[in-house]
Write a protein that holds these residues in place. Structure first.
Motif, mmCIF file in Angstrom:
data_model
loop_
_atom_site.group_PDB
_atom_site.id
_atom_site.type_symbol
_atom_site.label_atom_id
_atom_site.label_comp_id
_atom_site.label_asym_id
_atom_site.label_seq_id
_atom_site.Cartn_x
_atom_site.Cartn_y
_atom_site.Cartn_z
ATOM 1 N N ALA A 1 0.823 -1.206 0.000
ATOM 2 C CA ALA A 1 0.000 0.000 0.000
ATOM 3 C C ALA A 1 0.860 1.260 0.000
ATOM 4 C CB ALA A 1 -0.917 0.004 1.222
ATOM 5 N N ARG A 2 0.199 2.391 -0.242
ATOM 6 C CA ARG A 2 0.881 3.676 -0.254
ATOM 7 C C ARG A 2 1.058 4.231 1.158
ATOM 8 N NH1 ARG A 2 -2.987 4.165 -4.522
ATOM 9 N NH2 ARG A 2 -1.993 4.268 -6.563
ATOM 10 N N THR A 3 0.621 3.521 2.159
ATOM 11 C CA THR A 3 0.612 4.030 3.524
ATOM 12 C C THR A 3 1.038 2.940 4.494
ATOM 13 O OG1 THR A 3 -0.857 4.885 5.252
ATOM 14 C CG2 THR A 3 -1.837 3.430 3.636
ATOM 15 N N THR A 4 1.329 3.345 5.725
ATOM 16 C CA THR A 4 1.636 2.374 6.771
ATOM 17 C C THR A 4 0.372 1.765 7.359
ATOM 18 O OG1 THR A 4 1.614 4.115 8.445
ATOM 19 C CG2 THR A 4 3.727 3.621 7.423
ATOM 20 N N LEU A 5 -0.765 2.416 7.094
ATOM 21 C CA LEU A 5 -2.022 2.030 7.723
ATOM 22 C C LEU A 5 -2.725 0.924 6.938
ATOM 23 C CD1 LEU A 5 -3.327 5.603 8.562
ATOM 24 C CD2 LEU A 5 -1.994 4.051 10.013
ATOM 25 N N LEU A 6 -3.500 0.127 7.649
ATOM 26 C CA LEU A 6 -4.195 -1.003 7.060
ATOM 27 C C LEU A 6 -5.187 -0.514 6.007
ATOM 28 C CD1 LEU A 6 -5.455 -3.959 9.149
ATOM 29 C CD2 LEU A 6 -6.896 -3.005 7.364
ATOM 30 N N ARG A 7 -5.172 -1.136 4.830
ATOM 31 C CA ARG A 7 -6.048 -0.751 3.727
ATOM 32 C C ARG A 7 -6.637 -2.002 3.097
ATOM 33 N NH1 ARG A 7 -6.110 3.316 5.897
ATOM 34 N NH2 ARG A 7 -5.427 5.381 5.181
ATOM 35 N N THR A 8 -7.853 -1.878 2.534
ATOM 36 C CA THR A 8 -8.523 -3.042 1.954
ATOM 37 C C THR A 8 -8.943 -2.859 0.512
ATOM 38 O OG1 THR A 8 -10.692 -2.323 2.743
ATOM 39 C CG2 THR A 8 -9.401 -3.729 4.223
ATOM 40 N N ALA A 9 -8.848 -1.664 -0.038
ATOM 41 C CA ALA A 9 -9.285 -1.414 -1.411
ATOM 42 C C ALA A 9 -8.117 -1.529 -2.377
ATOM 43 C CB ALA A 9 -9.911 -0.032 -1.514
ATOM 44 N N THR A 10 -8.380 -2.076 -3.565
ATOM 45 C CA THR A 10 -7.292 -2.284 -4.522
ATOM 46 C C THR A 10 -6.634 -0.970 -4.929
ATOM 47 O OG1 THR A 10 -8.898 -2.274 -6.332
ATOM 48 C CG2 THR A 10 -8.252 -4.419 -5.462
ATOM 49 N N TYR A 11 -7.413 0.114 -5.044
ATOM 50 C CA TYR A 11 -6.840 1.374 -5.525
ATOM 51 C C TYR A 11 -5.872 1.995 -4.526
ATOM 52 C CZ TYR A 11 -10.083 4.009 -2.527
ATOM 53 O OH TYR A 11 -10.763 4.527 -1.458
ATOM 54 N N GLU A 12 -5.901 1.509 -3.287
ATOM 55 C CA GLU A 12 -5.018 2.037 -2.257
ATOM 56 C C GLU A 12 -3.654 1.347 -2.250
ATOM 57 O OE1 GLU A 12 -8.047 1.378 0.824
ATOM 58 O OE2 GLU A 12 -7.871 3.520 1.271
ATOM 59 N N TYR A 13 -3.465 0.402 -3.165
ATOM 60 C CA TYR A 13 -2.210 -0.332 -3.246
ATOM 61 C C TYR A 13 -1.426 0.117 -4.464
ATOM 62 C CZ TYR A 13 -3.507 -3.198 0.661
ATOM 63 O OH TYR A 13 -3.834 -3.610 1.928
ATOM 64 N N GLU A 14 -0.163 0.371 -4.240
ATOM 65 C CA GLU A 14 0.675 0.979 -5.270
ATOM 66 C C GLU A 14 1.486 -0.053 -6.046
ATOM 67 O OE1 GLU A 14 3.312 3.884 -3.652
ATOM 68 O OE2 GLU A 14 3.775 4.766 -5.614
ATOM 69 N N TYR A 15 1.951 -1.086 -5.363
ATOM 70 C CA TYR A 15 2.833 -2.070 -5.986
ATOM 71 C C TYR A 15 2.198 -3.450 -5.904
ATOM 72 C CZ TYR A 15 6.166 1.719 -5.353
ATOM 73 O OH TYR A 15 6.784 2.934 -5.377
ATOM 74 N N TRP A 16 2.377 -4.224 -6.981
ATOM 75 C CA TRP A 16 1.753 -5.539 -7.077
ATOM 76 C C TRP A 16 2.761 -6.580 -7.546
ATOM 77 C CZ3 TRP A 16 -3.431 -6.428 -5.888
ATOM 78 C CH2 TRP A 16 -4.193 -5.281 -5.629
ATOM 79 N N GLY A 17 2.622 -7.788 -7.033
ATOM 80 C CA GLY A 17 3.411 -8.896 -7.535
ATOM 81 C C GLY A 17 2.776 -9.477 -8.789
ATOM 82 N N GLN A 18 3.400 -10.503 -9.312
ATOM 83 C CA GLN A 18 2.932 -11.097 -10.560
ATOM 84 C C GLN A 18 1.851 -12.153 -10.324
ATOM 85 O OE1 GLN A 18 5.572 -12.102 -8.962
ATOM 86 N NE2 GLN A 18 5.397 -14.332 -8.949
ATOM 87 N N GLY A 19 1.674 -12.552 -9.084
ATOM 88 C CA GLY A 19 0.630 -13.509 -8.744
ATOM 89 C C GLY A 19 1.121 -14.942 -8.689
ATOM 90 N N THR A 20 0.427 -15.746 -7.892
ATOM 91 C CA THR A 20 0.717 -17.176 -7.798
ATOM 92 C C THR A 20 -0.614 -17.926 -7.813
ATOM 93 O OG1 THR A 20 1.916 -18.876 -6.547
ATOM 94 C CG2 THR A 20 0.787 -17.203 -5.253
ATOM 95 N N GLN A 21 -0.658 -19.007 -8.580
ATOM 96 C CA GLN A 21 -1.909 -19.744 -8.763
ATOM 97 C C GLN A 21 -2.158 -20.683 -7.585
ATOM 98 O OE1 GLN A 21 -4.250 -19.742 -11.514
ATOM 99 N NE2 GLN A 21 -5.428 -20.933 -10.020
ATOM 100 N N VAL A 22 -3.366 -20.639 -7.068
ATOM 101 C CA VAL A 22 -3.825 -21.590 -6.058
ATOM 102 C C VAL A 22 -5.033 -22.313 -6.628
ATOM 103 C CG1 VAL A 22 -4.874 -21.862 -3.781
ATOM 104 C CG2 VAL A 22 -2.960 -20.261 -4.105
ATOM 105 N N THR A 23 -4.952 -23.635 -6.673
ATOM 106 C CA THR A 23 -6.053 -24.446 -7.187
ATOM 107 C C THR A 23 -6.462 -25.455 -6.120
ATOM 108 O OG1 THR A 23 -5.217 -24.225 -9.447
ATOM 109 C CG2 THR A 23 -6.827 -25.981 -9.027
ATOM 110 N N VAL A 24 -7.732 -25.440 -5.766
ATOM 111 C CA VAL A 24 -8.257 -26.347 -4.742
ATOM 112 C C VAL A 24 -9.221 -27.303 -5.420
ATOM 113 C CG1 VAL A 24 -9.400 -26.543 -2.514
ATOM 114 C CG2 VAL A 24 -8.033 -24.504 -3.049
ATOM 115 N N SER A 25 -8.889 -28.579 -5.363
ATOM 116 C CA SER A 25 -9.746 -29.587 -6.000
ATOM 117 C C SER A 25 -10.754 -30.141 -4.997
ATOM 118 C CB SER A 25 -8.888 -30.713 -6.556
ATOM 119 O OG SER A 25 -8.204 -31.373 -5.512
ATOM 120 N N SER A 26 -11.912 -30.507 -5.513
ATOM 121 C CA SER A 26 -12.976 -31.025 -4.633
ATOM 122 C C SER A 26 -12.881 -32.525 -4.472
ATOM 123 C CB SER A 26 -14.338 -30.646 -5.203
ATOM 124 O OG SER A 26 -14.463 -31.138 -6.511
#
Length: 124
Positions: free
Chosen positions: A99-124
Motif C-alpha cells: 500500500a501507499r501508507t503504513t495504515l491497514l487498507r482493503t481497497a485495490t486502488y489504495e495499493y501501489e505495488y503488485w506482484g505477478q501472482g501465484t496460482q492456487v487451485t483447490v480440488s474437490s
C-alpha cells in the motif's frame, strides 16, 4: 519502488493448507501496509487480507475469516498468507500488494505495488 515476488501456490485438495509468501525488495518494506488479493477466472480482483506496517493490525474478507492468517516479518522483508481449510471456491490467482501508507487498507486502488501472482487451485 518496491518489487514483490509471490511463491507457495499450487494444487491442493479441499480441506488442505497452503502458505503463500511474498518477498519484497526495493525501498523500505516496513513502511508499507501489505495485502493479499485474489482473482478467479471471469471475476474481479477481490480483497483477501491486509496487515499494517507493524503487523499489529489485520483485516480479512468475510469469506476467509477464521481460515486464513496474514503475517509479516519485517526483518526478512516478507509477508505470508497461511491458508487452512481450503475450499474449491478459494481457487484463484493470489496477488501480494504494497500500500501507499503504513495504515491497514482493503481497497485495490489504495495499493501501489503488485506482484505477478501465484496460482492456487483447490480440488474437490
Amino acid at each position: 519502488q518496491v518489487q514483490l515476488v509471490e511463491s507457495g501456490g499450487g494444487l491442493v485438495q479441499a480441506g488442505g493448507s497452503l502458505t503463500l509468501s511474498c518477498a519484497a525488495s526495493g525501498r523500505t518494506f516496513s513502511t508499507n501496509a501489505m495485502g493479499w488479493f485474489r482473482q478467479a477466472p471471469g471475476k474481479e480482483r477481490e480483497f483477501v487480507a491486509a496487515i499494517n506496517w507493524s503487523g499489529g493490525r489485520t483485516s480479512y474478507a468475510d469469506s476467509v475469516k477464521g481460515r486464513f492468517t496474514i503475517s509479516r516479518d519485517n526483518a526478512k522483508n516478507t509477508v505470508y498468507l497461511q491458508m487452512n481449510s481450503l475450499k474449491p471456491e478459494d481457487t484463484a490467482i493470489y496477488y501480494c500488494a504494497a500500500a501507499r501508507t503504513t495504515l491497514l487498507r482493503t481497497a485495490t486502488y489504495e495499493y501501489e505495488y503488485w506482484g505477478q501472482g501465484t496460482q492456487v487451485t483447490v480440488s474437490s
